[in-house]
Design an enzyme around this catalytic site. Structure first.
Site, mmCIF file in Angstrom:
data_model
loop_
_atom_site.group_PDB
_atom_site.id
_atom_site.type_symbol
_atom_site.label_atom_id
_atom_site.label_comp_id
_atom_site.label_asym_id
_atom_site.label_seq_id
_atom_site.Cartn_x
_atom_site.Cartn_y
_atom_site.Cartn_z
ATOM 1 N N SER A 1 12.694 -48.323 -11.983
ATOM 2 C CA SER A 1 13.772 -48.929 -12.775
ATOM 3 C C SER A 1 15.125 -49.052 -12.067
ATOM 4 O O SER A 1 16.023 -49.712 -12.585
ATOM 5 C CB SER A 1 13.961 -48.162 -14.082
ATOM 6 O OG SER A 1 12.926 -48.473 -14.970
ATOM 7 N N LYS B 1 24.827 -46.958 -16.547
ATOM 8 C CA LYS B 1 23.731 -47.222 -17.485
ATOM 9 C C LYS B 1 23.906 -46.397 -18.761
ATOM 10 O O LYS B 1 24.344 -45.248 -18.695
ATOM 11 C CB LYS B 1 22.417 -46.873 -16.776
ATOM 12 C CG LYS B 1 21.154 -47.254 -17.517
ATOM 13 C CD LYS B 1 19.928 -46.983 -16.635
ATOM 14 C CE LYS B 1 18.638 -47.350 -17.336
ATOM 15 N NZ LYS B 1 17.435 -47.145 -16.489
ATOM 16 N N SER C 1 14.299 -50.963 -15.717
ATOM 17 C CA SER C 1 15.067 -50.899 -16.944
ATOM 18 C C SER C 1 16.574 -50.932 -16.728
ATOM 19 O O SER C 1 17.314 -51.172 -17.688
ATOM 20 C CB SER C 1 14.711 -49.624 -17.714
ATOM 21 O OG SER C 1 15.117 -48.473 -16.992
#
Lengths: 61, 472
Positions: free
Chosen positions: B180, B81, B156
């Site tokens: 997330s 990420k 997310s």
């Protein structure tokens, strides 16, 4: 007299988008309703969960 | 050997790498090729590191072939990420404001993965500043769900979820402040673990809300998650929220036996207002554990009714403190959705924030008491399946409901309490995956991974794979 959301934000130097104002109001009211009868539960016995650690966050060995 | 390498898990690939039946270079090339080919379809990557990854793979190949095999993740290609710092690489947080930000150091988790011999193929997309659940990003485009390209991947960590599910990264890491990791894991049909708060160092991870943030594995299988947690966990004095608890061998703790396991079920909160197909898949999985010798006990956690308020006040306040200055100086550079949230986060008072922490303590106490009665709690991860891209609502038993409120309802409490929570695929509604959440006592990740493994083995849909070139 309570300040409007717009005034509150502008006092902090933040200018919300005009199209956000209604949404902000609705979401803030939504949050207040989630808070609901908070006074009805025994949170006085619950410590505030923030720690202050003397001497630094961690003490290296 | 090159057929469908991108669909294989780490536990399938590791023995091939260790025994030299598969070259890390061949594997890395296959993953990169697929990732680049899939990019126009799912848009999961922010940046590709092709040349460096292939060079790194050659080094790793020499190590392994010289008998210096370091373990399960040695030679595994992964993308992470884009809020995790890589030394001398751009880390954007999928934002416009940080589009050119270059970190001078590796995040602790990146450093640990490097030491384990992981090969980095690139950075993955996320909802801007990790503050949202759709991964619909105004600056870098939206990410699509590999099971249905018209649906959101969740967020997310939506790039991580989509990449792992499709095969563009063998495994990944996500970050989780209100769900997330678990939300995209559930929506994309993969395994996602939010470890105990303090188990994994967050040094070198751009924060969203410091007291709620976590880093954890997003993988194809439970054993892959266990192996990844072994690498990234452990005390780090550079992260003040990190706890000095020894790392464990999580893979060894997985036996699959659930005999005498006591499962807690909280009907009032975690099974209230749930899509009937989601509920059916979760209850059938619980029944499969009962068939293997587990018992079910119904439990009550009264203060959960305040969890959503406490989560919102805490996350909004902490996130807004981080972005306060940019919100004053360059508000136009935020995406509209997160700008609204940061503005909202300026409204709670100090009293609100501190009362939210008191509520949080109360919820923690009630969970502690529950874990004296039961070994784990099982819940749906999400009350609904992935919604359509662009919608701000979801359908719950035919009724239109607010998307954000409903997506984080079941994941948020574990961020407030800091307790470990694992999302495991347990079925489908049509062509969209359904996830089940296992919450356990603090630092008992091995325990919940074992329960997750038992569910994984009995999941009737476990062999289904997405194909982005035929889906919608």
């Amino acid at each position: 007299m309570s300040l409007s959301i717009q005034q509150l934000l502008e006092n902090k130097g933040i200018t919300p988008k005009s199209e956000h104002l209604e949404l902000l109001k609705a979401r803030w009211e939504g949050m207040q309703s989630l808070r609901s009868n908070l006074e009805g539960i025994a949170i006085d016995d619950a410590d505030i969960a923030i720690r202050s650690i003397p001497g630094g966050d961690h003490i290296d060995n | 050997m090159t057929t469908d390498l991108h669909l294989k898990s780490v536990e399938e690939l590791a023995p091939l790498l260790e025994t030299k039946k598969l070259s890390p270079v061949e594997l890395t090339k296959a993953i990169l090729d697929f990732a680049e080919e899939s990019q126009p379809k799912i848009n999961s990557y922010m940046a590709f590191y092709r040349e460096e990854a292939l060079a790194q793979a050659k080094v790793v190949e020499t190590e392994i072939w010289n008998g210096q095999y370091r373990g399960m993740y040695h030679g595994i290609p992964m993308a992470l990420k884009d809020n995790l710092y890589f030394k001398d690489k751009i880390t954007t947080m999928s934002s416009k404001i940080h589009k050119d930000f270059v970190s001078g150091y590796d995040a602790t988790v990146v450093e640990k993965l490097r030491n384990a011999g992981v090969i980095f193929t690139g950075k993955l997309s996320m909802h801007e500043y990790a503050w949202g659940i759709t991964n619909n990003n105004p600056h870098y485009g939206l990410v699509r769900n590999p099971w249905d390209l018209d649906k959101i991947p969740g967020g997310s960590s939506g790039g991580s979820g989509a990449a792992v599910a499709a095969g563009a990264s063998v495994a990944s890491l996500g970050t989780d402040t209100a769900g997330s990791i678990r939300i995209p894991s559930s929506a994309c049909g993969i395994v996602g673990l939010k470890p105990t708060h303090g188990r994994v160092s967050k040094y070198g991870c751009y924060p969203l809300a410091w007291s709620l943030d976590h880093i954890g594995p997003m993988t194809k299988t439970v054993k892959d998650a266990a192996g990844l947690l072994e690498i990234i966990s452990g005390f780090d004095h550079r992260d003040p929220t990190c706890t000095d608890v020894p790392t464990e061998n999580y893979v060894q703790q997985i036996s699959g036996s659930v005999k005498d396991l006591v499962i807690g079920i909280n009907e009032e909160y975690f099974f209230n207002h749930v899509d009937s197909d989601v509920e059916k898949a979760v209850r059938e999985s619980i029944q499969s554990l009962v068939d293997q010798g587990a018992k079910v006990e119904v439990v009550r956690i009264p203060s959960l009714q305040y969890a959503e308020w406490a989560e919102l006040v805490t996350s909004l306040s902490e996130a807004s403190a981080i972005h306060h200055s940019d919100l004053q100086k360059r508000p136009q550079d935020f995406g509209d959705d997160i700008r609204l949230l940061f503005e909202l986060g300026e409204l709670p008072s100090a009293v609100d924030y501190l009362q939210a922490q008191q509520v949080r303590r109360q919820i923690k106490q009630e969970f502690t008491q529950i874990f004296n009665q039961v070994d784990v709690l099982i819940t749906p991860t999400l009350p609904v399946v992935a919604s359509t891209i662009g919608d701000d609502f979801a359908y719950l038993n035919g009724e239109k409901v607010d998307l954000i409120d409903n997506i984080i309802r079941f994941t948020g409490p574990s961020n407030l309490t800091g307790l470990p929570a694992l999302s495991v695929p347990c079925g489908f509604k049509g062509n969209l995956p359904v996830g089940l959440q296992i919450i356990g006592p603090a630092f008992k990740e091995g325990h919940i991974l074992n329960v997750g493994y038992a569910i994984e083995q009995t999941n009737p849909t476990k062999n289904r794979k997405p194909n982005i070139f035929t889906n919608s």
